[in-house]
Motif scaffolding. Sequence first.
Motif, PDB file in Angstrom:
ATOM      1  N   ARG A 172       0.742  -1.180   0.081  1.00  0.00           N
ATOM      2  CA  ARG A 172      -0.113  -0.236   0.006  1.00  0.00           C
ATOM      3  C   ARG A 172       0.966   1.295   0.057  1.00  0.00           C
ATOM      4  O   ARG A 172       2.026   1.374   0.419  1.00  0.00           O
ATOM      5  CB  ARG A 172      -0.950   0.137   1.219  1.00  0.00           C
ATOM      6  CG  ARG A 172      -1.862  -1.237   1.365  1.00  0.00           C
ATOM      7  CD  ARG A 172      -2.850  -1.083   2.656  1.00  0.00           C
ATOM      8  NE  ARG A 172      -3.703  -0.125   2.250  1.00  0.00           N
ATOM      9  CZ  ARG A 172      -4.774   0.036   3.057  1.00  0.00           C
ATOM     10  NH1 ARG A 172      -5.169  -0.617   4.294  1.00  0.00           N
ATOM     11  NH2 ARG A 172      -5.926   0.860   2.926  1.00  0.00           N
TER      12      ARG A 172
ATOM     13  N   TYR B 182      -6.887   3.703  -1.447  1.00  0.00           N
ATOM     14  CA  TYR B 182      -6.455   2.779  -0.428  1.00  0.00           C
ATOM     15  C   TYR B 182      -4.962   2.909   0.139  1.00  0.00           C
ATOM     16  O   TYR B 182      -4.239   2.060   0.399  1.00  0.00           O
ATOM     17  CB  TYR B 182      -6.462   1.152  -0.860  1.00  0.00           C
ATOM     18  CG  TYR B 182      -8.021   0.825  -1.443  1.00  0.00           C
ATOM     19  CD1 TYR B 182      -9.005   0.526  -0.236  1.00  0.00           C
ATOM     20  CD2 TYR B 182      -8.284   0.759  -2.777  1.00  0.00           C
ATOM     21  CE1 TYR B 182     -10.137   0.356  -0.770  1.00  0.00           C
ATOM     22  CE2 TYR B 182      -9.575   0.214  -2.871  1.00  0.00           C
ATOM     23  CZ  TYR B 182     -10.436   0.187  -2.257  1.00  0.00           C
ATOM     24  OH  TYR B 182     -11.853  -0.138  -2.493  1.00  0.00           O
TER      25      TYR B 182
ATOM     26  N   THR C  52     -10.938   6.360   1.086  1.00  0.00           N
ATOM     27  CA  THR C  52     -10.550   4.822   1.067  1.00  0.00           C
ATOM     28  C   THR C  52      -9.267   4.919   1.614  1.00  0.00           C
ATOM     29  O   THR C  52      -8.466   3.847   1.568  1.00  0.00           O
ATOM     30  CB  THR C  52     -10.421   4.562  -0.603  1.00  0.00           C
ATOM     31  OG1 THR C  52      -9.466   5.429  -1.288  1.00  0.00           O
ATOM     32  CG2 THR C  52     -11.618   4.395  -1.086  1.00  0.00           C
TER      33      THR C  52
ATOM     34  N   PRO D 163      -8.776  -2.817   1.051  1.00  0.00           N
ATOM     35  CA  PRO D 163      -8.411  -2.925  -0.483  1.00  0.00           C
ATOM     36  C   PRO D 163      -9.133  -3.868  -1.116  1.00  0.00           C
ATOM     37  O   PRO D 163      -9.389  -5.009  -0.463  1.00  0.00           O
ATOM     38  CB  PRO D 163      -6.951  -2.862  -0.727  1.00  0.00           C
ATOM     39  CG  PRO D 163      -6.422  -2.589   0.517  1.00  0.00           C
ATOM     40  CD  PRO D 163      -7.254  -2.908   1.678  1.00  0.00           C
TER      41      PRO D 163
END
Length: 376
Positions: free
Chosen positions: A192, A297, A332, A375
Amino acid sequence: MEKIELIATTTFGLEAVTKRELIDLGVEDINVENGKVYFTGTLRDIARANIWLRTAERVLVKMGEFKALSFEELFEKTKALPWEDWIPEEGNFIVDGKSIKSQLFSISDSQRIVEKAIVERLKTKYPIEWFKKSGPRYRVEVALLKDIATLTIDTSGEGLHKRGYRDRAGDAPIKETLAAAMVMLSYWNKDRVLLDPFCGSGTILIEAAMIGKNIAPGLDRKFDAENWDVVPSSYWSEEKIEAMRKIDHDSTLHLLGADTDKRSILRARDNAANVGLEDDIAFFMKDMRDVDLQEDYGVVITNPPYGERMGEREEVELLYKDFGKKFRELSTWSIYAITSNERFEELYGKKADRKRKLYNGRIKVDYYQFYGPRPE
């Protein structure tokens, strides 16, 4: 010497994180108290714990624990402990002390009594009257809490937060151990995006990169116990070789650090280069209000200014409001911020999903956690 009692000391609030690390290292009989995680280990575990623990401050050998209401009692019970199993004839043993809510409140007298007791015990093995203390260092501590004396020897030397990469720190640096804990308490993983919009000298992002690449935090430094005869030198070399083997050289990380101060960005780049992570973290000079965020995300982990000094509070509170405008609508993203300002949620404009009390040095802080979705 098969099994020994060890203590990993921590900043208040991080005990559970350190316990989780010790479980991952495969140690046994873990018990948690305020600022301490007790565990049973071996001599090899001294090396392993020092090299691998990210959130502990020190690793101590627990020599003994007993009630001490008088200096005579402190002397006799200290003398009864097997100091000769650890300290050689030339060992440079230094006694530190602290006392809280105990009848033996004089720290200097307690230190003197403990040192005298250790000398008398060592004389039973070494036929000398005077110890030159010319060899390796053994930092002994006598800690008195409510009349219970705990005697330990420090295996770490310098605190474990001193990884060795931070040659240059900013005006308000965060400890490496706390920065690592902030990352470990978040939803971030190496796949991420991670942004620190107040990156300073880059500590949070460097610790994240070391976690993402599985780089042991103590791989590039020395420890007091490396010089002790009782811990075979082969344990240290073998554990460091194993730690090097476990480094993930193939993962590509997405780590971003922004700051408005040019000197901070230069420091951050130098610090990252000291660990060989200069290609894994992008540091750039930009106000957090102007950072362009296109990914879904993502995760923000940051240590913004606190506004502790007079005259700074209004400026910092405005900054927190703008921080909220920028990030709270990112549906997100997961946002994590640590600060001593108790109005942070009000200024940010949203109640945190979780708030954890911690300490940044001696400053009591809260770690605010705003969770985004997993995610897809």
